[in-house]
Write an enzyme that holds these catalytic residues in place. Sequence first.
Site, PDB file in Angstrom:
ATOM      1  N   HIS A  60      30.064  31.991  34.623  1.00  0.00           N
ATOM      2  CA  HIS A  60      31.039  32.560  35.554  1.00  0.00           C
ATOM      3  C   HIS A  60      32.331  32.944  34.840  1.00  0.00           C
ATOM      4  O   HIS A  60      32.927  33.984  35.133  1.00  0.00           O
ATOM      5  CB  HIS A  60      31.318  31.553  36.673  1.00  0.00           C
ATOM      6  CG  HIS A  60      32.322  32.033  37.664  1.00  0.00           C
ATOM      7  ND1 HIS A  60      33.451  31.317  37.997  1.00  0.00           N
ATOM      8  CD2 HIS A  60      32.401  33.176  38.388  1.00  0.00           C
ATOM      9  CE1 HIS A  60      34.156  31.985  38.876  1.00  0.00           C
ATOM     10  NE2 HIS A  60      33.547  33.117  39.138  1.00  0.00           N
ATOM     11  N   GLU A  63      31.859  36.240  33.311  1.00  0.00           N
ATOM     12  CA  GLU A  63      31.941  37.346  34.268  1.00  0.00           C
ATOM     13  C   GLU A  63      33.377  37.870  34.326  1.00  0.00           C
ATOM     14  O   GLU A  63      33.615  39.084  34.355  1.00  0.00           O
ATOM     15  CB  GLU A  63      31.489  36.874  35.647  1.00  0.00           C
ATOM     16  CG  GLU A  63      31.682  37.904  36.744  1.00  0.00           C
ATOM     17  CD  GLU A  63      31.912  37.263  38.093  1.00  0.00           C
ATOM     18  OE1 GLU A  63      32.784  37.756  38.842  1.00  0.00           O
ATOM     19  OE2 GLU A  63      31.238  36.272  38.403  1.00  0.00           O
ATOM     20  N   HIS A  64      34.348  36.957  34.330  1.00  0.00           N
ATOM     21  CA  HIS A  64      35.761  37.358  34.352  1.00  0.00           C
ATOM     22  C   HIS A  64      36.183  37.987  33.026  1.00  0.00           C
ATOM     23  O   HIS A  64      36.916  38.980  33.005  1.00  0.00           O
ATOM     24  CB  HIS A  64      36.636  36.148  34.665  1.00  0.00           C
ATOM     25  CG  HIS A  64      36.568  35.717  36.102  1.00  0.00           C
ATOM     26  ND1 HIS A  64      37.567  35.983  36.998  1.00  0.00           N
ATOM     27  CD2 HIS A  64      35.612  35.050  36.786  1.00  0.00           C
ATOM     28  CE1 HIS A  64      37.237  35.498  38.187  1.00  0.00           C
ATOM     29  NE2 HIS A  64      36.053  34.913  38.084  1.00  0.00           N
ATOM     30  N   GLU A 142      40.564  29.917  41.173  1.00  0.00           N
ATOM     31  CA  GLU A 142      39.517  30.298  42.125  1.00  0.00           C
ATOM     32  C   GLU A 142      38.809  29.058  42.652  1.00  0.00           C
ATOM     33  O   GLU A 142      38.509  28.952  43.847  1.00  0.00           O
ATOM     34  CB  GLU A 142      38.506  31.235  41.456  1.00  0.00           C
ATOM     35  CG  GLU A 142      37.367  31.660  42.365  1.00  0.00           C
ATOM     36  CD  GLU A 142      36.348  32.541  41.662  1.00  0.00           C
ATOM     37  OE1 GLU A 142      35.214  32.622  42.151  1.00  0.00           O
ATOM     38  OE2 GLU A 142      36.691  33.139  40.620  1.00  0.00           O
TER      39      GLU A 142
END
Length: 448
Positions: A60, A63-64, A142
Amino acid sequence: MGHTATPEAESGGLTATEHRLANGLRVVLSEDHLTPVAAVCLWYDVGSRHEVKGRTGLAHLFEHLMFQGSANVTGNGHFELVQSAGGSLNGTTSFERTNYFETMPAHQLELALWLEADRMGSLLSALDLQSLDNQRDVVKNERRQRYDNVPYGTAFERLTAMAYPDGHPYHHTPIGSMADLDAASLEDARAFFRTYYAPNNAVLAVVGDIDPEQTLAWIEKYFGTIPAHDGKPAPRDGSLPGVMGGQLREVVEEDVPSRALMAAYRLPHDGTREADAADLALTVLGGGESSRLHNRLVRRDRSAVAAGFGLLRLAGAPSLGWLDVKTSSGVEVPDVEAAVDEELTRFAEEGPTPEEMERAQAQLEREWLDRLATVGGRADELCRYAVLFGDPQLALTAVKRILDITADEVRAVAAATLRPDNRAALVYEPTGSAAGEDSDEDEEGADQ
């Protein structure tokens, strides 16, 4: 590069062609000239199941990082270029894959392809500690906003940890832990990119108002020179017994609006008839306001304000049936749980009625057709079936497979899996103001 096409009779008129570059990149094209737009979808075969203990959250986090600049596109340039051209874009991470996608005006397709190829081929040269630290903080924030600081926010994380035992590749969720995010080094990130962000570990789908020959020429031009990487380890075995073998239970006392029963059931692997039958079973039981659980708990008993049942499809491990019931004021969870079990037992014995079966199949058919009708949705499904099952053509016949399932199959999968000994249950008990409101309103609720 070779290709195959799906017979239109099996796919409602939709077609797709498959190609493969010399470096291993799989390409799927689907023409659709209804509107002058094109969707680009790139799936990498990497998700949280590929991570190791102590380094969760890397998939994840990456992904950023993929939106933080590459050799030829600095900073926030990827977003700026796509949006200034009239397009939209995003990326997501799951247990089993990471995907990136753009929907563009058809005449801007080449830009989207170049952007995806540039970061696949050159992001490593632009990745530095500053960008890593920046996105590490974004992901941690997040986590706070979506998991740690919202009511019921950690429910999914808790239930997956219960349904998949410690050491299982699906035991942790893609968001990762704060400690592991803090521990990730620049070399960890670079090694992760080298291992998984290679053309032979990806599928590229382009759907919409395209010229296939020109599109393939652009793909070959921009992606063809990116070298393959053969060092990817095989994902750890995700197989488990079909049932948990006993009910797992955890009580959570938090400042939440109401008591809640959330539960996870192990269900058949995605890609099987049994998974499609399970999808229909959960739709009958908890898929909307016409479902059995909504009618029983919300409408008839008025013991719940919401009751739903959904399916998290997984290919590399048993799928999860996700039960979510929020109780009415003053109602105890054991009372709701008894009613749920009564409905599940009755369904396992009798199965769906013909009317319920027809309604559930129509509901899933509509959802699938809505998804395949958009260029972005179709591109995503073509990638999904290519990455997880090796055959993108299966996306175009998914509706037919749902309609082929019988009521007996639906009853059988429910009887085999929707049982108390195959349940991880999470019980929420409110604290603070929510608990006080419940007790104050008990008598008023009874009068109503």
